[in-house]
Design a protein around this motif. Structure first.
Motif, mmCIF file in Angstrom:
data_model
loop_
_atom_site.group_PDB
_atom_site.id
_atom_site.type_symbol
_atom_site.label_atom_id
_atom_site.label_comp_id
_atom_site.label_asym_id
_atom_site.label_seq_id
_atom_site.Cartn_x
_atom_site.Cartn_y
_atom_site.Cartn_z
ATOM 1 N N ASP A 19 0.850 -1.197 0.000
ATOM 2 C CA ASP A 19 0.000 0.000 0.000
ATOM 3 C C ASP A 19 0.882 1.242 0.000
ATOM 4 N N ILE A 20 1.095 1.812 -1.183
ATOM 5 C CA ILE A 20 1.939 3.010 -1.272
ATOM 6 C C ILE A 20 1.119 4.229 -1.716
ATOM 7 N N LYS A 21 -0.186 4.179 -1.472
ATOM 8 C CA LYS A 21 -1.048 5.312 -1.821
ATOM 9 C C LYS A 21 -0.504 6.586 -1.171
ATOM 10 N N GLY A 22 -0.297 7.603 -1.981
ATOM 11 C CA GLY A 22 0.201 8.887 -1.495
ATOM 12 C C GLY A 22 1.715 8.984 -1.445
ATOM 13 N N TYR A 23 2.407 7.871 -1.673
ATOM 14 C CA TYR A 23 3.869 7.869 -1.552
ATOM 15 C C TYR A 23 4.542 8.789 -2.565
ATOM 16 N N THR A 70 9.751 19.302 10.606
ATOM 17 C CA THR A 70 8.422 18.818 10.970
ATOM 18 C C THR A 70 7.742 18.049 9.845
ATOM 19 N N ALA A 71 7.765 18.570 8.639
ATOM 20 C CA ALA A 71 7.139 17.872 7.511
ATOM 21 C C ALA A 71 7.876 16.573 7.207
ATOM 22 N N HIS A 72 9.190 16.584 7.350
ATOM 23 C CA HIS A 72 9.983 15.372 7.130
ATOM 24 C C HIS A 72 9.684 14.339 8.215
ATOM 25 N N GLN A 76 8.383 10.571 7.601
ATOM 26 C CA GLN A 76 9.041 9.408 8.195
ATOM 27 C C GLN A 76 8.028 8.509 8.901
ATOM 28 N N GLN A 77 7.124 9.126 9.639
ATOM 29 C CA GLN A 77 6.087 8.367 10.357
ATOM 30 C C GLN A 77 5.196 7.606 9.369
ATOM 31 N N LYS A 78 4.748 8.282 8.304
ATOM 32 C CA LYS A 78 3.923 7.627 7.278
ATOM 33 C C LYS A 78 4.685 6.467 6.644
ATOM 34 N N GLY A 79 5.968 6.646 6.417
ATOM 35 C CA GLY A 79 6.790 5.586 5.845
ATOM 36 C C GLY A 79 6.811 4.350 6.726
ATOM 37 N N ARG A 80 6.997 4.553 8.017
ATOM 38 C CA ARG A 80 7.020 3.412 8.952
ATOM 39 C C ARG A 80 5.641 2.766 9.072
ATOM 40 N N GLU A 81 4.592 3.553 9.045
ATOM 41 C CA GLU A 81 3.240 3.021 9.226
ATOM 42 C C GLU A 81 2.658 2.402 7.963
ATOM 43 N N GLN A 82 3.037 2.906 6.775
ATOM 44 C CA GLN A 82 2.326 2.506 5.565
ATOM 45 C C GLN A 82 3.217 2.121 4.390
ATOM 46 N N TRP A 83 4.263 2.854 4.077
ATOM 47 C CA TRP A 83 4.925 2.716 2.788
ATOM 48 C C TRP A 83 6.098 1.747 2.732
ATOM 49 N N TYR A 84 6.746 1.476 3.854
ATOM 50 C CA TYR A 84 7.958 0.660 3.824
ATOM 51 C C TYR A 84 7.808 -0.631 4.610
ATOM 52 N N ASN A 85 8.372 -1.708 4.043
ATOM 53 C CA ASN A 85 8.550 -2.956 4.782
ATOM 54 C C ASN A 85 9.876 -2.926 5.534
ATOM 55 N N TRP A 86 10.838 -2.201 4.967
ATOM 56 C CA TRP A 86 12.186 -2.137 5.525
ATOM 57 C C TRP A 86 12.874 -0.897 4.987
#
Length: 103
Positions: A19-23, A70-72, A76-86
């Motif tokens: 699920d990379i919606k918005g990535y 702040t935006a970064h 980062q949080q979205k990446g950990r929660e949704q976009w990245y497995n690792w």
């Protein structure tokens, strides 16, 4: 005479989740925001099975300031929660560089 000044590279290597919606929108936003940060020198990126993004910075302080943006932090949080497995982040000092161009 060579006027090369050492600089730093942040190497971000990752594998994406399904699920990379918005990535892609966020990646473009982060690249544009990084360009506005003091000490930013440039970026290279390749995304296939493994994504690799390398950003270049004048100093460790500039990298620290970018990490705390702040935006970064939100990205980062979205990446950990949704976009990245690792992912893996490496910070390296570049002391020398050279290139070849066929013209």
């Amino acid at each position: 005479m060579n006027n090369f000044k050492p600089y730093y590279a942040v190497i971000f290597t990752s594998t994406q989740a399904t699920d990379i919606k918005g990535y892609l929108v966020m990646a473009e936003k982060m690249e544009n925001l990084a360009k506005q940060q003091k000490g930013y020198l440039g970026m290279d990126s390749a995304r296939n099975e493994v994504g690799i993004t390398i950003s270049y910075w004048e100093s460790l302080e500039a990298i620290k300031n970018w990490k705390a943006n702040t935006a970064h932090l939100f990205a980062q949080q979205k990446g950990r929660e949704q976009w990245y497995n690792w992912y893996n982040v490496r910070i390296c000092k570049v002391e020398r560089e050279y290139e070849f161009t066929l013209e």
